[in-house]
Design an enzyme around this catalytic site. Structure first.
Site, short mmCIF file in Angstrom:
data_model
loop_
_atom_site.label_atom_id
_atom_site.label_comp_id
_atom_site.label_asym_id
_atom_site.label_seq_id
_atom_site.Cartn_x
_atom_site.Cartn_y
_atom_site.Cartn_z
N PHE A 193 -7.07 -10.27 -3.43
CA PHE A 193 -5.94 -10.86 -4.15
C PHE A 193 -5.09 -11.79 -3.27
O PHE A 193 -4.38 -12.65 -3.78
CB PHE A 193 -5.03 -9.74 -4.72
CG PHE A 193 -4.06 -9.18 -3.71
CD1 PHE A 193 -2.82 -9.79 -3.50
CD2 PHE A 193 -4.38 -8.07 -2.94
CE1 PHE A 193 -1.92 -9.29 -2.56
CE2 PHE A 193 -3.50 -7.57 -2.00
CZ PHE A 193 -2.26 -8.17 -1.80
N SER A 215 -10.69 -5.17 1.62
CA SER A 215 -10.30 -4.07 2.51
C SER A 215 -11.54 -3.45 3.17
O SER A 215 -12.67 -3.57 2.66
CB SER A 215 -9.54 -3.02 1.71
OG SER A 215 -10.37 -2.52 0.68
N CYS A 269 -4.39 -11.23 5.88
CA CYS A 269 -5.31 -10.51 6.77
C CYS A 269 -5.03 -10.85 8.22
O CYS A 269 -5.46 -10.14 9.12
CB CYS A 269 -6.74 -10.87 6.43
SG CYS A 269 -7.06 -12.63 6.58
N GLU A 296 -3.56 0.21 7.63
CA GLU A 296 -3.22 -1.19 7.36
C GLU A 296 -2.16 -1.17 6.26
O GLU A 296 -2.46 -0.80 5.12
CB GLU A 296 -4.46 -1.97 6.88
CG GLU A 296 -4.13 -3.41 6.58
CD GLU A 296 -5.29 -4.22 6.00
OE1 GLU A 296 -6.14 -3.65 5.30
OE2 GLU A 296 -5.30 -5.44 6.22
P1 NAD Z 1 -9.75 -4.85 -2.11
O1 NAD Z 1 -10.77 -4.36 -1.15
O2 NAD Z 1 -9.00 -3.86 -2.91
O3 NAD Z 1 -10.46 -5.83 -3.18
C1 NAD Z 1 -11.33 -6.86 -2.78
C2 NAD Z 1 -12.35 -7.09 -3.89
O4 NAD Z 1 -13.11 -5.91 -4.08
C3 NAD Z 1 -11.70 -7.42 -5.23
O5 NAD Z 1 -12.45 -8.45 -5.85
C4 NAD Z 1 -11.79 -6.11 -6.00
O6 NAD Z 1 -11.93 -6.30 -7.39
C5 NAD Z 1 -13.03 -5.45 -5.44
N1 NAD Z 1 -12.93 -3.99 -5.43
C6 NAD Z 1 -11.80 -3.24 -5.30
N2 NAD Z 1 -12.11 -1.94 -5.33
C7 NAD Z 1 -13.45 -1.84 -5.47
C8 NAD Z 1 -14.35 -0.74 -5.54
N3 NAD Z 1 -13.95 0.53 -5.50
N4 NAD Z 1 -15.67 -1.01 -5.66
C9 NAD Z 1 -16.10 -2.28 -5.71
N5 NAD Z 1 -15.29 -3.36 -5.64
C10 NAD Z 1 -13.97 -3.15 -5.52
O7 NAD Z 1 -8.77 -5.82 -1.28
P2 NAD Z 1 -7.42 -6.49 -1.78
O8 NAD Z 1 -6.36 -5.46 -1.88
O9 NAD Z 1 -7.68 -7.35 -2.97
O10 NAD Z 1 -7.12 -7.46 -0.56
C11 NAD Z 1 -6.45 -7.07 0.60
C12 NAD Z 1 -7.41 -6.64 1.68
O11 NAD Z 1 -8.29 -7.71 2.02
C13 NAD Z 1 -6.71 -6.26 2.97
O12 NAD Z 1 -7.35 -5.14 3.52
C14 NAD Z 1 -6.92 -7.48 3.85
O13 NAD Z 1 -6.86 -7.25 5.24
C15 NAD Z 1 -8.28 -7.90 3.43
N6 NAD Z 1 -8.54 -9.30 3.74
C16 NAD Z 1 -9.35 -9.56 4.81
C17 NAD Z 1 -9.58 -10.87 5.18
C18 NAD Z 1 -10.45 -11.19 6.36
O14 NAD Z 1 -10.66 -12.35 6.62
N7 NAD Z 1 -10.97 -10.21 7.07
C19 NAD Z 1 -9.02 -11.92 4.45
C20 NAD Z 1 -8.21 -11.61 3.35
C21 NAD Z 1 -7.98 -10.29 3.00
#
Ligand code: NAD
Length: 499
Positions: free
Chosen positions: A150, A227, A282, A383
């Site tokens: 997101f 995440s 991130c 985090e």
């Molecule tokens: P998230 O892991 O909750 O969601 C990411 C994606 O996975 C979304 O499209 C979501 O729909 C999907 N998803 C969520 N739960 C799922 C499940 N149980 N099974 C399968 N798919 C699922 O992450 P978020 O809250 O949207 O974003 C924030 C996180 O992303 C933070 O941990 C941040 O550090 C990380 N992030 C990392 C980077 C990087 O470059 N390493 C960049 C941006 C964000």
């Protein structure tokens, strides 16, 4: 009637087959602003089918045609970037200037992709043996999917699709269900740019859609950003289904502040890096490690600076920091702040009682600074992904580097120092992918690749830049000889060697 956000498949919006929907908040108002459809496996399958058909045409399109279309997309997005930034701000909460910044960083990847004829050049070696030449070139994989978080609804997808499409793949984006509208705007820009239908598709959804993508035999590769627990899951499941996968995970980014650093500069940089975008980056700095006794003064400086951050709705040009994305995220962050004094830390600045006039229902949380933190506390181990900076102390640079290296995340880190020797040691010894020297958010430019170490990346390749080209293609190496009556060669039963 609530606005319904749909999929985008085969060049058009479609509601798909599901009756399941998810609410999309306006976090500044604390109100549901829209609903988004959540794909079924049948919807994912429909997208894969059109993407597979489109691959037959798109992978054969000339480099000049592909470049022209990517360039058109760049021009269209550039002309509409303010509108896109406002849509992002309304659903994510970040201030419009920050949303514009993420669009700009995404556009830089699009600009890099415009150089695809140069980037895709192969290699040739002539006369490797008598009358024998070798050349190599790279081909697209097929249908690739991007699953995105997101916090950067435009930039993170643009870390993926410009290069994936430029090299000849077709693409299915599964954006976050929390701020899905940017994906539809980008899909419409592609259509306007002249991209054939089916080359870029958007499937909205949650775990059901993600699982359908990971299991689908018609998808060749998956790029994931989100995440750590989900990144690990995506990596394992996609690998088990024989897909190429890169899965970027979460972060706990440390900044080391050496006693020889300019504290005024550090204060300003750290405040921006910790509280910009409400810490939902991130690459946000979430742990400050003061070395050699500068901790007390650093915390005082940070509190003074953080107190004057203007918190308000993202659409207000006076705001420097917007709300948290959702009520669930706000609750989680608040619980973590609550745990800090129970576990022995001090809340030096508490953002929980903030009030934004006219936006009483909004999900606001002010900048929060927690001092006297140690490595066992939840606010350090988790985090937090909110506007919370935790401050730790280390006796010397060795202890500070040990702390960073013992942390399971390895996304980004920074050192603030005026010593070249400390900076040099730091960058060589720290086990982290992205490193800043007096730069707090070291996200590199599009022509470098981006990615963390340890639990911040599962899979081998970093994203965009040269590693992005490599991830989205596979190599062929051709060895050729053109025998004639005058240069005949005899075949032998020994293993061929060069002559
Ligand atoms: P998230 O892991 O909750 O969601 C990411 C994606 O996975 C979304 O499209 C979501 O729909 C999907 N998803 C969520 N739960 C799922 C499940 N149980 N099974 C399968 N798919 C699922 O992450 P978020 O809250 O949207 O974003 C924030 C996180 O992303 C933070 O941990 C941040 O550090 C990380 N992030 C990392 C980077 C990087 O470059 N390493 C960049 C941006 C964000």
């Amino acid at each position: 009637m609530t606005n319904l956000i749909s999929h985008y498949i085969d060049g058009a919006r479609t509601a798909g087959t599901s009756s399941r929907k998810s609410q999309v908040w306006n976090p500044a108002l604390g109100e549901v602003a829209a609903e988004v459809v959540l794909a079924t496996p049948a919807d994912v399958d429909a997208a894969v089918r059109v993407a597979r058909d489109a691959f037959e045409i798109w992978s054969q399109a000339s480099l000049s045609r592909r470049t022209k279309i990517i360039f058109n997309f760049r021009e269209i997005m550039n002309a509409r970037k303010e509108e896109l930034a406002e849509v992002i701000s309304d659903q994510h909460g970040k201030v419009v200037s920050d949303a514009l910044g993420e669009v700009q960083r995404g556009l830089e990847v699009v600009e890099f992709a415009c150089g695809i004829p140069q980037l895709l050049k192969g290699e040739i070696s002539v006369q490797v043996s008598t009358g024998v030449d070798i050349h190599s070139f790279r081909e697209p994989l097929g249908v690739v999917a991007g699953i995105t978080p997101f916090n950067f609804p435009a930039m993170v997808p643009m870390w993926m699709f410009p290069l994936a499409i430029a090299v000849g793949n077709t693409f299915i984006l599964k954006p976050s269900e929390r701020d899905p509208s940017a994906s539809i705007m980008m899909a419409e820009m592609w259509t306007e740019a002249g991209l054939p239908p089916g080359v870029f598709n958007v499937v909205q959804g949650d775990k059901v859609a993600v699982d359908a993508i990971l299991e689908h035999s018609g998808i060749d590769a998956v790029s994931f950003v989100g995440s750590t627990p989900i990144a690990r899951y995506v990596h394992e499941k996609a690998t088990a289904h024989n897909k190429r996968v890169q899965a970027l995970g979460g972060a706990k980014n440390h900044a080391i502040i050496m006693p020889d650093a300019d504290l005024g500069y550090v204060r300003d940089q750290l405040s921006a890096a910790a509280f910009g975008s409400a810490g939902e980056r991130c690459m946000a700095i979430s742990a400050a490690v003061a070395v050699g006794g500068v901790g007390k003064e650093l915390v005082e400086e940070l509190v003074a600076k953080a107190k004057i951050v203007r918190v308000g709705p993202g659409r207000d040009p006076a705001s420097e920091m917007g709300p948290i994305v959702s009520p669930e995220a706000l609750d989680r962050i608040t619980c973590l702040i609550e745990s800090a004094p129970r576990q022995g830390a001090d809340i030096a600045l508490d953002g929980r009682d903030i009030r934004v006039p006219g936006h009483e229902k909004g999900f606001f949380l002010g900048p929060t600074v927690i001092s006297n933190v140690d490595a066992d506390m939840d606010v350090y181990r988790e985090e937090i992904f909110g506007p919370v900076l935790v401050a730790l102390e280390a006796q010397n640079i060795d202890r500070a580097i040990e702390l960073i290296n013992a942390n399971p995340y390895g996304n980004g880190t920074a050192i603030f120092t005026s010593s070249g020797e400390s900076a040099r040691r730091f960058q060589r010894e720290v086990k982290v992918g992205m490193i800043g020297v007096n730069v707090p958010i070291p996200v590199p430019m599009a022509y470098y690749s981006f990615g963390g170490w340890k639990n911040s990346l599962f899979g081998e390749k970093h994203i965009h830049g040269p590693e992005g080209i490599s991830f989205y293609t596979k190599a062929k190496v051709v060895t050729s000889r053109w025998p004639t009556s005058t240069n005949a060669v005899t075949a032998g039963y020994h293993f061929p060697t060069a002559e």
